[in-house]
Design a protein around this motif. Structure first.
Motif, mmCIF file in Angstrom:
data_model
loop_
_atom_site.group_PDB
_atom_site.id
_atom_site.type_symbol
_atom_site.label_atom_id
_atom_site.label_comp_id
_atom_site.label_asym_id
_atom_site.label_seq_id
_atom_site.Cartn_x
_atom_site.Cartn_y
_atom_site.Cartn_z
ATOM 1 N N GLN A 29 0.826 -1.211 0.000
ATOM 2 C CA GLN A 29 0.000 0.000 0.000
ATOM 3 C C GLN A 29 0.860 1.260 0.000
ATOM 4 O O GLN A 29 0.433 2.303 -0.503
ATOM 5 C CB GLN A 29 -0.927 0.010 1.230
ATOM 6 N N GLU A 32 1.929 1.692 -3.887
ATOM 7 C CA GLU A 32 0.972 1.428 -4.959
ATOM 8 C C GLU A 32 0.943 2.524 -6.014
ATOM 9 O O GLU A 32 0.803 2.244 -7.205
ATOM 10 C CB GLU A 32 -0.433 1.227 -4.376
ATOM 11 N N GLU A 33 1.074 3.769 -5.601
ATOM 12 C CA GLU A 33 0.990 4.890 -6.543
ATOM 13 C C GLU A 33 2.360 5.330 -7.053
ATOM 14 O O GLU A 33 2.442 6.252 -7.872
ATOM 15 C CB GLU A 33 0.270 6.073 -5.887
ATOM 16 N N LYS A 47 1.120 -0.472 -8.639
ATOM 17 C CA LYS A 47 0.055 -1.399 -8.272
ATOM 18 C C LYS A 47 -0.467 -2.210 -9.453
ATOM 19 O O LYS A 47 -1.025 -3.292 -9.261
ATOM 20 C CB LYS A 47 -1.104 -0.662 -7.611
ATOM 21 N N GLN A 51 -2.097 -6.273 -9.741
ATOM 22 C CA GLN A 51 -3.482 -5.934 -9.469
ATOM 23 C C GLN A 51 -4.423 -7.104 -9.728
ATOM 24 O O GLN A 51 -5.347 -7.357 -8.945
ATOM 25 C CB GLN A 51 -3.892 -4.742 -10.337
ATOM 26 N N SER A 184 -2.954 -6.115 -3.101
ATOM 27 C CA SER A 184 -1.815 -5.767 -2.256
ATOM 28 C C SER A 184 -1.368 -6.911 -1.357
ATOM 29 O O SER A 184 -0.536 -6.711 -0.473
ATOM 30 C CB SER A 184 -2.166 -4.548 -1.397
#
Length: 225
Positions: A29, A32-33, A47, A51, A184
């Motif tokens: 987490q 992720e971006e 991510k 996914q 995740s």
């Protein structure tokens, strides 16, 4: 009553599951971006790599590093069909500029996915090690065939003959391996202690659920287990 196992796992090192190294918690987490880049310089969030399905994600320290090169040589021997049958993605991530991806794939014969994290954002946020440590917990990679002297000479020669002379990543940064997804969920993580501390590929495949292993001792052969 069966014990409920958390999807976030502790770090496991080769040779001994009861490691003396402190446990490592990997939180995807947190990254992720974070952006990664493909061979064309196109960016997208980290991510997306896991996914929809399980992924084996290998972080390497430098494309110029001889031990990383020889490790990726062997990763390139994994048949695409083996991964497709298990519905697993195999991904290598480097920490150099994107224009080094295609030459490195050509050099190693690696046919699977490869991306870069040029600012080392993901490496740092996940807590991968900097500097090298040589301890009893860090085992020599079975995929590195060259001696340190010969390997370093080859790395220097590749740097000198490269059209763009750079170190293709921070040489102090160490890599690692993660098995994650879908989403995740993290199934396994290993952070390298030094340039020779790669997770054996057959172990990664088995931990990811691949029902076949490869023999890297000579020519790769599929062994049904």
């Amino acid at each position: 009553m069966a014990e409920v196992v958390s999807p976030i796992t502790r770090q496991v090192t080769k040779g001994d599951q009861d490691t003396r190294s402190p446990p490592v918690v990997v939180r995807l987490q947190d990254v992720e971006e974070s952006l990664i880049y493909d061979r064309h310089g196109v960016s997208f969030p980290f991510k997306r790599l896991c996914q929809d399905r399980k992924s084996i994600i290998i972080f390497v320290r430098s494309f110029l590093c001889y031990s990383c090169k020889e490790y990726v040589d062997d990763l390139g021997k994994i048949p695409i069909e083996t991964l497709e049958d298990a519905d697993i993605r195999l991904i290598v991530i480097g920490q150099c500029d994107y224009h080094h991806i295609e030459p490195f794939c050509a050099l190693t014969g690696y046919p699977h996915e490869m991306y870069v994290d040029p600012q080392r954002c993901i490496y740092q946020k996940l807590g991968m090690k900097t500097e090298e440590r040589f301890t009893d917990c860090a085992k020599r990679s079975p995929h590195v065939k060259s001696s340190v002297f010969v390997g370093q000479m080859r790395s220097i020669w590749r740097a000198m003959t490269s059209p763009i002379f750079d170190f293709q990543g921070d040489l102090h940064q160490q890599g690692g391996a993660i098995i994650a997804g879908p989403g995740s969920q993290v199934h396994f993580s290993h952070f390298d202690m030094n340039r020779l501390d790669h997770m054996p590929i057959t172990w990664l495949l088995q931990l990811a659920g691949v029902q076949q292993t490869l023999d890297f001792s000579d020519k790769p052969k599929i062994i049904h287990v």
